[in-house]
Structures are given as C-alpha cells and as structure tokens.
Enzyme design. Sequence first.
Site, short mmCIF file in Angstrom:
data_model
loop_
_atom_site.label_atom_id
_atom_site.label_comp_id
_atom_site.label_asym_id
_atom_site.label_seq_id
_atom_site.Cartn_x
_atom_site.Cartn_y
_atom_site.Cartn_z
N ASP A 7 0.84 -1.20 0.00
CA ASP A 7 0.00 0.00 0.00
C ASP A 7 0.88 1.25 0.00
OD1 ASP A 7 0.88 -0.18 2.60
OD2 ASP A 7 -1.09 0.02 3.53
N SER A 8 2.21 1.05 0.08
CA SER A 8 3.14 2.17 -0.13
C SER A 8 2.96 2.76 -1.53
CB SER A 8 4.58 1.70 0.05
OG SER A 8 4.85 0.57 -0.75
N LYS B 267 -1.04 -9.62 2.51
CA LYS B 267 -0.38 -9.16 3.73
C LYS B 267 -1.32 -8.22 4.46
CE LYS B 267 3.04 -5.86 3.80
NZ LYS B 267 2.42 -4.88 4.71
N GLU C 294 -1.62 -5.82 8.41
CA GLU C 294 -0.86 -5.27 9.53
C GLU C 294 -1.54 -5.56 10.86
OE1 GLU C 294 -0.21 -1.06 8.94
OE2 GLU C 294 0.70 -1.36 6.96
N GLU D 57 8.94 -4.25 10.88
CA GLU D 57 9.34 -2.93 10.39
C GLU D 57 9.68 -1.99 11.55
OE1 GLU D 57 6.74 -1.20 7.47
OE2 GLU D 57 7.80 0.73 7.50
O1 KIV Z 1 3.53 -1.20 1.67
C1 KIV Z 1 4.71 -1.56 1.74
O2 KIV Z 1 5.53 -1.25 0.88
C2 KIV Z 1 5.10 -2.36 2.88
C3 KIV Z 1 6.55 -2.66 3.04
C4 KIV Z 1 7.30 -1.45 3.42
C5 KIV Z 1 6.80 -3.77 3.98
O3 KIV Z 1 4.29 -2.74 3.66
#
Ligand code: KIV
Length: 277
Positions: free
Chosen positions: A57-58, A126, A128, A195
């Site tokens: 989500d980055s 993934k 969180e 992280e």
């Molecule tokens: O969204 C992302 O890029 C991430 C990584 C930094 C682990 O969650």
Amino acid sequence: MSEKEAVRARAPRAKITAPAVIEMKRRGEPIVVVTAYDHPTAVIADEAGVEILLVGDSVGTVLLGYESTLPVTMEDILHHTRAVARAKPAALVVADMPFMSYQVSVEQAVLNAGRLVQEGGADAIKLEGGDRVAPAVRRIVEIGIPVMGHLGLTPQSVLAFGGYKVQARGEADQERLAREARLLEECGCFALVLEGIPARLGQTVTRGLRVPTIGIGAGVQCDGQVLVSHDLLGLFLGRQPKFVRRYAELADGMREAYARFVADVKARRFPGDAESY
Ligand code: KIV
C-alpha cells in the site's frame, strides 16, 4: 561475466510458493523482497532473482502522491496487483490489504482477501497488526490463502503512533511484539514483516519463529529483507528513512534524460532522419 549477463543467463526459476519461502528459512537462505506496482518493475525484479514481489500500500505515498497509506483503496491495490501478476513472475506476488479492508469484520477481511487472489491474481496477501487481526488471519488461512503478517512500525497506524517512529523500544512493548509474532505464526502466517524495530528485537523474534521474518529497519538477523523499490532505485522524492540503502540514482538519470529531450526538441535536433518516415 558481467552482472547483467549473469542475470540474462540465469535458468528460468520454478514458481516460488508460500511453503517454499518457509523452506528457505529452514535452509538458512536469505529471502529477498521488493515492492512492485507495475508490469515492467515486476519483470525486471523477477529476472534479477527477487523472491517476493509485494504490491504494497506504499503505492499510495510512492506513486499516487498521498501523504500516508491511509487513502489507498481496494481498487488501487487490485489495479496494481493485476499489472504485477500479468508479468507471470516466478516470484511470489503478495498483495497488501489496504486500510479499512480487513478491520471491520472477519467476514469483510475474508471477502477482500479473496478479491485480491480472485480478481487481482495475487499468490498471497499481507495485513498489519497482531492480536486484533488474529481471527481474520486464522480464517483467511483456513480458506486457503497464504497470509504474511506485519508488526512494528505498521504505517496504517501512523495516526495512533503520532508519526513514523521506531516501535517497541521498551521492554513491555518488546514482549508484546514477540508474543504477537508467535500468535501470528500459530494462526498460520507463512512469513512476517518486521518494520522499524530495534535490531536486537528483530533477532530475538526471528530466532523464536519457524516461519521467516522479513525485515525493513529491523536488523540484519531477519530471515529476509524488503525495501520499497523506488527507495532502493533512488526514485522517491520524499523523506528517506534511515533503513534505506540506494542502489541507483534513477531520479538523476530521469532528470538528465528529460532535460536532453527538451533541449533536442527546442533545438529541432529531434527527430532526426533515423527517427523519421
Ligand atoms: O507497503 C509496503 O511497501 C510495505 C513494506 C514497506 C513492507 O508494507
């Protein structure tokens, strides 16, 4: 043989699966993860030997110009996951569940995880958090979708953290994080991103788990490492965290290329005979 030639000469790899990632930890082989949001990045990173492509989500902060990952939607992640999956990489494609796609109920989490696999082509998802996401993780794993956990400086909690700060510096927080890591493993996660935590804690958690840890600002003792592609390529114009190492300066290369194109067009040097019909 140059590094470029070695990459091209490499034999095609077998598809990397979630169990294969666990097996890498057992063999003591470091796991390489980068973010990918588009087709060419997926092809190039896959050719280079990356094992996991994370459609993070980055994408919100790196590509879409948001100040945090909070505005990213399921549609955004689906759109970018499809682009990466179309590359048919050997690497495992992990799609990030965006904020508010798994927090409201287990049912909603399962439906959205299913969409990322069914409509996006992801091999795994993934999400969180620890205790609060455990029931959702358990259920998603039960229906057959591999889940990667994410603990520590989880960016979707930036408002609660009051900024992007290293987490779990105190003893109680360290114990809680180590306990949540074991819980996520017990719920069926095949890997955990750690992280922004002290390197010593990264090492302790890694040693206590059967499944691999993937560190980002969590020390060299994690079983693998992840970086945001645009950070490692020198292509991100925002704040650069301490944990980033830049392997290229593509922003400089782009600036120079655009400037040369501007100069050529202004001087009527482009197109030349070779570029004309
Ligand atoms: O969204 C992302 O890029 C991430 C990584 C930094 C682990 O969650």
